[in-house]
Design a protein around this motif. Structure first.
Motif, PDB file in Angstrom:
ATOM      1  N   ALA A  70     -58.325  72.749 -28.930  1.00 33.71           N
ATOM      2  CA  ALA A  70     -58.343  73.321 -27.745  1.00 33.71           C
ATOM      3  C   ALA A  70     -59.686  73.250 -27.529  1.00 33.71           C
ATOM      4  O   ALA A  70     -59.761  72.632 -25.570  1.00 33.71           O
ATOM      5  CB  ALA A  70     -58.299  75.050 -28.375  1.00 33.71           C
ATOM      6  N   ALA A  71     -60.773  72.266 -27.745  1.00 33.06           N
ATOM      7  CA  ALA A  71     -61.909  71.628 -26.960  1.00 33.06           C
ATOM      8  C   ALA A  71     -61.273  71.026 -26.618  1.00 33.06           C
ATOM      9  O   ALA A  71     -62.306  70.065 -25.068  1.00 33.06           O
ATOM     10  CB  ALA A  71     -63.037  72.094 -27.597  1.00 33.06           C
ATOM     11  N   VAL A  72     -60.797  69.942 -27.201  1.00 32.47           N
ATOM     12  CA  VAL A  72     -60.483  68.176 -27.009  1.00 32.47           C
ATOM     13  C   VAL A  72     -59.781  68.389 -25.641  1.00 32.47           C
ATOM     14  O   VAL A  72     -59.874  67.809 -24.654  1.00 32.47           O
ATOM     15  CB  VAL A  72     -59.452  67.702 -28.118  1.00 32.47           C
ATOM     16  N   ALA A  73     -58.389  69.348 -25.924  1.00 32.34           N
ATOM     17  CA  ALA A  73     -57.561  69.388 -24.779  1.00 32.34           C
ATOM     18  C   ALA A  73     -58.190  70.056 -23.437  1.00 32.34           C
ATOM     19  O   ALA A  73     -58.156  69.870 -22.095  1.00 32.34           O
ATOM     20  CB  ALA A  73     -56.636  71.011 -24.415  1.00 32.34           C
ATOM     21  N   THR A  74     -59.531  70.914 -23.384  1.00 25.03           N
ATOM     22  CA  THR A  74     -60.254  71.348 -22.090  1.00 25.03           C
ATOM     23  C   THR A  74     -61.214  69.939 -21.700  1.00 25.03           C
ATOM     24  O   THR A  74     -61.117  70.193 -20.519  1.00 25.03           O
ATOM     25  CB  THR A  74     -60.971  72.522 -23.098  1.00 25.03           C
ATOM     26  N   ASP A  75     -61.664  69.203 -23.080  1.00 27.20           N
ATOM     27  CA  ASP A  75     -62.415  68.540 -21.903  1.00 27.20           C
ATOM     28  C   ASP A  75     -60.734  67.457 -20.883  1.00 27.20           C
ATOM     29  O   ASP A  75     -61.465  67.466 -20.350  1.00 27.20           O
ATOM     30  CB  ASP A  75     -62.901  67.177 -23.392  1.00 27.20           C
ATOM     31  N   ALA A  76     -59.962  67.076 -21.466  1.00 27.39           N
ATOM     32  CA  ALA A  76     -58.982  66.505 -21.156  1.00 27.39           C
ATOM     33  C   ALA A  76     -59.130  66.827 -19.874  1.00 27.39           C
ATOM     34  O   ALA A  76     -58.390  66.880 -18.823  1.00 27.39           O
ATOM     35  CB  ALA A  76     -57.921  66.458 -21.827  1.00 27.39           C
ATOM     36  N   TYR A  77     -58.740  68.607 -19.909  1.00 32.71           N
ATOM     37  CA  TYR A  77     -58.804  69.315 -18.713  1.00 32.71           C
ATOM     38  C   TYR A  77     -59.336  69.509 -17.072  1.00 32.71           C
ATOM     39  O   TYR A  77     -59.140  69.521 -16.137  1.00 32.71           O
ATOM     40  CB  TYR A  77     -58.015  70.177 -18.937  1.00 32.71           C
ATOM     41  N   ASN A  78     -60.654  69.227 -18.131  1.00 32.37           N
ATOM     42  CA  ASN A  78     -61.898  69.333 -17.168  1.00 32.37           C
ATOM     43  C   ASN A  78     -61.957  68.053 -16.250  1.00 32.37           C
ATOM     44  O   ASN A  78     -62.047  68.010 -15.067  1.00 32.37           O
ATOM     45  CB  ASN A  78     -63.163  69.671 -17.978  1.00 32.37           C
ATOM     46  N   ALA A  79     -61.657  66.926 -17.294  1.00 34.42           N
ATOM     47  CA  ALA A  79     -61.873  65.097 -17.209  1.00 34.42           C
ATOM     48  C   ALA A  79     -60.685  65.271 -15.564  1.00 34.42           C
ATOM     49  O   ALA A  79     -60.643  64.488 -15.004  1.00 34.42           O
ATOM     50  CB  ALA A  79     -60.899  64.342 -17.835  1.00 34.42           C
ATOM     51  N   ALA A  80     -59.860  66.204 -15.899  1.00 32.63           N
ATOM     52  CA  ALA A  80     -58.199  65.921 -14.874  1.00 32.63           C
ATOM     53  C   ALA A  80     -58.612  66.790 -13.559  1.00 32.63           C
ATOM     54  O   ALA A  80     -58.539  65.871 -12.842  1.00 32.63           O
ATOM     55  CB  ALA A  80     -57.304  66.449 -15.795  1.00 32.63           C
ATOM     56  N   GLU A  81     -59.099  67.296 -13.649  1.00 33.07           N
ATOM     57  CA  GLU A  81     -59.812  68.085 -12.201  1.00 33.07           C
ATOM     58  C   GLU A  81     -60.796  67.602 -12.040  1.00 33.07           C
ATOM     59  O   GLU A  81     -60.249  67.987 -10.348  1.00 33.07           O
ATOM     60  CB  GLU A  81     -60.624  69.890 -13.542  1.00 33.07           C
ATOM     61  N   GLU A  82     -61.667  67.180 -11.935  1.00 33.05           N
ATOM     62  CA  GLU A  82     -62.310  66.585 -11.541  1.00 33.05           C
ATOM     63  C   GLU A  82     -62.167  65.133 -10.783  1.00 33.05           C
ATOM     64  O   GLU A  82     -62.448  64.945 -10.385  1.00 33.05           O
ATOM     65  CB  GLU A  82     -63.854  65.920 -12.606  1.00 33.05           C
ATOM     66  N   LYS A  83     -61.340  64.287 -11.888  1.00 36.28           N
ATOM     67  CA  LYS A  83     -60.246  63.252 -10.667  1.00 36.28           C
ATOM     68  C   LYS A  83     -59.896  63.808  -9.753  1.00 36.28           C
ATOM     69  O   LYS A  83     -59.309  63.779  -8.618  1.00 36.28           O
ATOM     70  CB  LYS A  83     -59.668  62.590 -11.612  1.00 36.28           C
ATOM     71  N   ALA A  84     -58.900  65.231  -9.964  1.00 35.50           N
ATOM     72  CA  ALA A  84     -57.862  65.142  -9.011  1.00 35.50           C
ATOM     73  C   ALA A  84     -58.978  65.836  -7.990  1.00 35.50           C
ATOM     74  O   ALA A  84     -58.932  65.775  -6.643  1.00 35.50           O
ATOM     75  CB  ALA A  84     -57.318  66.512  -9.407  1.00 35.50           C
ATOM     76  N   LYS A  85     -60.031  66.335  -8.134  1.00 38.82           N
ATOM     77  CA  LYS A  85     -61.164  66.967  -6.213  1.00 38.82           C
ATOM     78  C   LYS A  85     -61.703  65.308  -5.769  1.00 38.82           C
ATOM     79  O   LYS A  85     -61.596  65.411  -4.748  1.00 38.82           O
ATOM     80  CB  LYS A  85     -61.962  67.333  -7.282  1.00 38.82           C
ATOM     81  N   LYS A  86     -61.732  64.419  -7.084  1.00 38.72           N
ATOM     82  CA  LYS A  86     -62.333  63.246  -6.492  1.00 38.72           C
ATOM     83  C   LYS A  86     -61.255  62.222  -5.007  1.00 38.72           C
ATOM     84  O   LYS A  86     -61.510  61.815  -3.812  1.00 38.72           O
ATOM     85  CB  LYS A  86     -62.449  62.739  -7.000  1.00 38.72           C
ATOM     86  N   GLN A  87     -59.749  62.427  -6.146  1.00 37.02           N
ATOM     87  CA  GLN A  87     -58.844  61.935  -5.183  1.00 37.02           C
ATOM     88  C   GLN A  87     -57.737  62.896  -3.720  1.00 37.02           C
ATOM     89  O   GLN A  87     -58.151  61.741  -2.982  1.00 37.02           O
ATOM     90  CB  GLN A  87     -57.640  61.672  -6.311  1.00 37.02           C
ATOM     91  N   SER A  88     -59.084  64.303  -3.968  1.00 39.62           N
ATOM     92  CA  SER A  88     -58.217  64.536  -2.996  1.00 39.62           C
ATOM     93  C   SER A  88     -58.927  64.530  -1.721  1.00 39.62           C
ATOM     94  O   SER A  88     -58.483  64.524  -0.712  1.00 39.62           O
ATOM     95  CB  SER A  88     -57.943  66.564  -3.458  1.00 39.62           C
ATOM     96  N   ALA A  89     -60.317  64.475  -2.366  1.00 40.84           N
ATOM     97  CA  ALA A  89     -61.338  63.837  -0.913  1.00 40.84           C
ATOM     98  C   ALA A  89     -61.048  62.909  -0.208  1.00 40.84           C
ATOM     99  O   ALA A  89     -61.391  63.184   0.782  1.00 40.84           O
ATOM    100  CB  ALA A  89     -62.826  64.386  -1.469  1.00 40.84           C
ATOM    101  N   GLU A  90     -60.772  61.850  -1.551  1.00 39.75           N
ATOM    102  CA  GLU A  90     -60.837  60.661  -1.003  1.00 39.75           C
ATOM    103  C   GLU A  90     -59.516  60.842  -0.261  1.00 39.75           C
ATOM    104  O   GLU A  90     -59.320  60.104   0.981  1.00 39.75           O
ATOM    105  CB  GLU A  90     -60.264  59.683  -1.901  1.00 39.75           C
ATOM    106  N   ILE A  91     -58.756  61.347  -0.130  1.00 41.41           N
ATOM    107  CA  ILE A  91     -57.060  61.709   0.515  1.00 41.41           C
ATOM    108  C   ILE A  91     -57.320  62.040   1.813  1.00 41.41           C
ATOM    109  O   ILE A  91     -56.694  62.238   2.878  1.00 41.41           O
ATOM    110  CB  ILE A  91     -55.595  62.062  -0.298  1.00 41.41           C
ATOM    111  N   VAL A  92     -58.072  63.241   1.489  1.00 35.61           N
ATOM    112  CA  VAL A  92     -58.595  63.529   3.647  1.00 35.61           C
ATOM    113  C   VAL A  92     -59.377  62.671   3.906  1.00 35.61           C
ATOM    114  O   VAL A  92     -58.919  63.041   5.569  1.00 35.61           O
ATOM    115  CB  VAL A  92     -59.555  65.059   2.661  1.00 35.61           C
ATOM    116  N   ASP A  93     -60.421  61.674   3.436  1.00 34.96           N
ATOM    117  CA  ASP A  93     -60.789  60.745   3.969  1.00 34.96           C
ATOM    118  C   ASP A  93     -60.362  59.769   4.564  1.00 34.96           C
ATOM    119  O   ASP A  93     -60.359  59.288   5.524  1.00 34.96           O
ATOM    120  CB  ASP A  93     -62.016  60.127   3.339  1.00 34.96           C
TER     121      ASP A  93
END
Length: 364
Positions: A70-93
């Motif tokens: 679950a901890a490994v999956a949580t790290d993967a979830y958090n990483a995907a969440e961070e990338k999604a935030k960054k990509q969303s901001a880039e799309i808005v820009d």
């Protein structure tokens, strides 16, 4: 860290980690706990017999595996969440650039249209032809200069329109790429979330099958395993080598992290009411003015590595070979961390889990 707070912290470590084990390497585990005294009214056969410890050890090992997954999956979830935030901001820009570029292109087209209308009003002849029909030498010379200026302006206008169109095309391509990556990250995030929920549900189901006395014994076995690991770590003499004091930023990070003690663990959480392991450490260092990566794996990859003997309060200790857990060293051989689902932010022995290494957020 102030002297008073240091004393309070040391006392808390004593309560949580059993000072006879933390401070005296080699002391037998049995000495850290008083022997249980049977109740005079209780009959030896009044309660069902507990299964052998080896069976509960197998349960403990399985729970550890489920929560580790679950901890490994949580790290993967958090990483995907961070990338999604960054990509969303880039799309808005990019969207803003596309809107601005389209407005610019529309303006250039209006200017080109105005030039064409002016030519039409001049009889439909190009400026060069009108100039050749002039009989006044001065008008001819003045007009020649205007023609050259007009030609340069026209070429500049056409060039700017071409560049703007190329920019818009590239912006659209970049936005399409970001959307594809965002969609991939959304799928990765959903898969990680599903895995987290499955592993936690399986762990909770396994625990729910145990009777209360079995659960209490299981908790006791978990504590014994942690104390045994901590004792083995201290037996190496590592605590005698650790002399470093906290930096100013490290002290602030420790103050933030220890102030969260007692708050529940929640996967994917960054506070202020709940935390996962890297959510706690990343928020603590953000509060100290030194933002760090969101996940334990990225903290391990990106932050400066230091020897365990050089660890100082505020440094992050990364655990397990896959860097799936992180805690903050607070001094006196102890850490503060958010352990796993069903637990709260707490103090523990720094050696109670397999140490991968130490990283320093404010190095240099």
């Amino acid at each position: 860290m102030g002297r008073g707070k240091h004393s309070v912290l040391a006392a808390a470590v004593t309560v949580v980690c059993a000072v006879t084990v933390l401070g005296a390497p080699g002391t037998a585990l049995a000495s850290a706990r008083p022997a249980p005294t049977p109740s005079p009214s209780a009959s030896p056969t009044a309660s069902p017999t507990l299964p052998p410890d080896k069976d509960l050890e197998a349960v403990r090992a399985k729970l550890d595996k489920l929560y580790h997954d679950a901890a490994v999956a949580t790290d993967a979830y958090n990483a995907a969440e961070e990338k999604a935030k960054k990509q969303s901001a880039e799309i808005v820009d990019l969207a803003r650039k596309i809107v601005k570029g389209q407005q610019k292109l529309d303006d250039l087209k209006d200017r080109a249209g105005a030039a064409a209308r002016a030519q039409y009003r001049g009889g439909g002849l190009p400026p060069e032809a009108q100039l050749m029909l002039s009989e006044d030498p001065q008008n001819f010379l003045d007009g020649a200069g205007r023609v050259l200026e007009g030609e340069r302006a026209t070429k500049g206008l056409i060039g700017e329109m071409t560049r703007t169109q190329q920019d818009l095309k590239q912006y659209a391509k970049d936005a399409s790429d970001r959307w594809q990556k965002l969609e991939a990250n959304r799928k990765a995030k959903a898969a990680a979330k599903k895995k987290i929920q499955q592993r936690i549900a399986a762990a909770e189901k396994l625990q729910s099958r145990l009777e209360k006395r079995q659960q209490e014994r299981l908790a006791q076995l978990e504590q014994e395993a942690a104390l045994k690991a901590q004792t083995a770590w201290l037996d190496t003499g590592v605590l005698k080598e650790i002399r470093s004091k906290a930096s100013e930023a490290g002290r602030k990070a420790v103050e933030f992290a220890t102030a969260q003690i007692g708050k529940p663990y929640e996967w994917g959480a960054e506070g202020p009411k709940t935390y996962d392991c890297s959510g706690l450490t990343s928020q603590a260092w953000a509060a100290a003015g030194h933002p760090v990566p969101r996940t334990s794996q990225e903290q391990w990859k990106q932050l400066k590595h230091v020897d365990v003997k050089d660890v100082r309060p505020g440094d992050l200790i990364i655990y397990f070979d896959d860097a799936s857990h992180v805690a903050m060293y607070v001094g006196d051989g102890a850490i503060v961390h958010a352990p796993r689902p069903g637990r709260t932010v707490t103090l523990a022995g720094a050696g109670s889990m397999p140490i991968l290494g130490v990283v320093r957020p404010d190095a240099g």
